[in-house]
Design an enzyme around this catalytic site. Structure first.
Site, PDB file in Angstrom:
ATOM      1  N   ASN A   8       6.196 -16.629  -1.975  1.00 37.31           N
ATOM      2  CA  ASN A   8       6.414 -16.397  -0.549  1.00 37.31           C
ATOM      3  C   ASN A   8       6.133 -17.714   0.171  1.00 37.31           C
ATOM      4  OD1 ASN A   8       6.316 -15.740   2.125  1.00 37.31           O
ATOM      5  ND2 ASN A   8       4.851 -14.059   1.901  1.00 37.31           N
ATOM      6  N   GLY A  12      -0.006 -17.505   3.996  1.00 41.32           N
ATOM      7  CA  GLY A  12      -1.169 -18.335   4.320  1.00 41.32           C
ATOM      8  C   GLY A  12      -0.796 -19.562   5.137  1.00 41.32           C
ATOM      9  N   THR A  40      10.929 -15.873  -1.671  1.00 42.04           N
ATOM     10  CA  THR A  40      11.257 -14.646  -0.941  1.00 42.04           C
ATOM     11  C   THR A  40      11.515 -14.955   0.531  1.00 42.04           C
ATOM     12  OG1 THR A  40       8.922 -14.164  -0.523  1.00 42.04           O
ATOM     13  CG2 THR A  40       9.888 -13.185  -2.477  1.00 42.04           C
ATOM     14  N   ASP A  66      -2.035 -11.291  -0.426  1.00 38.94           N
ATOM     15  CA  ASP A  66      -2.244  -9.960  -0.990  1.00 38.94           C
ATOM     16  C   ASP A  66      -0.969  -9.116  -0.938  1.00 38.94           C
ATOM     17  OD1 ASP A  66      -4.840 -10.550  -1.508  1.00 38.94           O
ATOM     18  OD2 ASP A  66      -5.673  -9.460   0.201  1.00 38.94           O
ATOM     19  N   THR A  68       2.237 -10.095  -1.160  1.00 39.55           N
ATOM     20  CA  THR A  68       3.166 -10.476  -2.229  1.00 39.55           C
ATOM     21  C   THR A  68       2.695  -9.889  -3.560  1.00 39.55           C
ATOM     22  OG1 THR A  68       3.583 -12.560  -1.075  1.00 39.55           O
ATOM     23  CG2 THR A  68       4.282 -12.440  -3.373  1.00 39.55           C
ATOM     24  N   ASP A 215     -12.546  -0.513 -15.767  1.00 39.27           N
ATOM     25  CA  ASP A 215     -13.359   0.602 -16.281  1.00 39.27           C
ATOM     26  C   ASP A 215     -12.733   1.971 -16.023  1.00 39.27           C
ATOM     27  OD1 ASP A 215     -13.695   0.618 -13.565  1.00 39.27           O
ATOM     28  OD2 ASP A 215     -15.878   0.715 -13.586  1.00 39.27           O
ATOM     29  N   GLU A 272      -1.356  -3.736   3.499  1.00 39.27           N
ATOM     30  CA  GLU A 272      -0.034  -3.421   4.027  1.00 39.27           C
ATOM     31  C   GLU A 272      -0.018  -1.968   4.484  1.00 39.27           C
ATOM     32  OE1 GLU A 272       2.908  -5.785   3.369  1.00 39.27           O
ATOM     33  OE2 GLU A 272       1.136  -7.044   3.302  1.00 39.27           O
TER      34      GLU A 272
HETATM   35 MG   LIG Z   1     -13.228  -0.265 -11.482  1.00 41.33          MG
END
Ligand SMILES: [Mg+2]
Length: 294
Positions: A8, A12, A40, A66, A68, A215, A272
């Site tokens: 992108n 930033g 993009t 974030d 993208t 996890d 978003e």
């Molecule tokens: Mg986790």
């Protein structure tokens, strides 16, 4: 090896501009790879390209904020091809890059993306969409999503909330029924988050929660309405420091949770706009993505 590099250019505040030549020069010097480059131009483009073309490549490297990364993850998940993903962070808020311990220097991140080893990490499923590290409703998400720039600033609104700038009287509470591992809970909250990250908006501190990215568990944080400014301040302090205890904040881990509201509620996914469903079913897809981070 076939590599798709998708970036992108405006993320930033055009952060990649001063690094692009050196990154491309480095990629091109790698003799064994066949590189395809795509810049993009609009929202959803990264998603569409990755979904359509993932199968043709061995590795996908993306650069942006974030947003993208969120699109690329969704593209990969919807393509059904589990390709190795490298990430060169370029956005203003990069919570997840910090959780992954990726280099802040773009050239160094590019070298890692090309030469590093992948690690399997969990991805969240939110109804029919995927998210990487945060799905949230309440206070700061209750705004109109007009432009992409405003979306990018959504998580900054968490900061406003945490700093107690919002007045108590304007705080909307959400009545919600939650199904967690087949047990039903019912309560009212002003704010809720399902996360797999060490921090959100660089402010919400989860470092005391033994967060692991692989996890099979996400952390759920729910905040009840404070009655006065002292309670609000206590909530803020608690969320910022991640230490101690607070009766108004409930934090637990789960692999699946369903929120049933009595109205439509707007959510944010990785910063978003995530739609305004009345029911939100969240499931952890264990070790669903191979991301290069070591
Ligand atoms: Mg986790």
């Amino acid at each position: 090896m076939k590599v798709l590099f998708i970036y992108n250019p405006v993320a930033g505040q055009l952060q990649i501009k001063n690094h692009l030549w050196s990154i491309l020069n480095y990629f091109s010097s790698e003799k064994k790879i066949k590189l395809t480059i795509h810049a993009t131009q609009k929202t959803k483009e990264a998603y569409k390209i990755v979904k359509k073309r993932a199968k043709k490549y061995d590795k996908i490297i993306c650069s942006g904020g974030d947003g993208t990364l969120h699109e690329v993850i969704n593209g990969l998940m919807d393509s059904n091809y589990n390709k190795v993903l490298g990430y060169i962070p370029a956005g203003s808020v990069n919570d997840f890059a910090t959780s992954l311990n990726l280099p802040k220097n773009m050239k160094k991140a590019a070298i890692l993306a090309m030469e590093g080893n992948p690690k399997k990490i969990d991805v969240g499923k939110f109804n029919d969409e995927y998210f990487l590290y945060v799905a949230a409703f309440g206070v700061f998400t209750d705004v109109s999503y007009v432009t992409t720039q405003e979306m990018k600033n959504l998580l900054g609104k968490v900061a406003y909330f945490l700093q107690g700038i919002n007045s108590l009287t304007s705080m909307k509470t959400y009545k919600v029924k939650m199904l967690v591992d087949d047990v039903v809970y019912e309560d009212e909250y002003i704010f809720g988050m399902v996360t797999n990250t060490l921090s959100v908006g660089s402010l919400y501190n989860l470092s005391n929660q033994d967060v692991l990215l692989d996890d099979g568990l996400f952390e759920v944080t729910l905040v009840k309405a404070p009655k006065d400014l002292i309670e609000l301040s206590n909530i803020t302090t608690y969320l910022l420091s991640g230490k101690g205890d607070n009766d108004l904040v409930k934090i637990f881990k789960t692999s699946n949770i369903e929120f049933v509201f009595d109205e439509q509620v707007p959510w944010t996914l990785d910063g978003e706009y995530g739609g305004d469903p009345q029911n939100a079913k969240i499931e952890v897809m264990e070790k669903a993505i191979d991301i290069i981070c070591e």
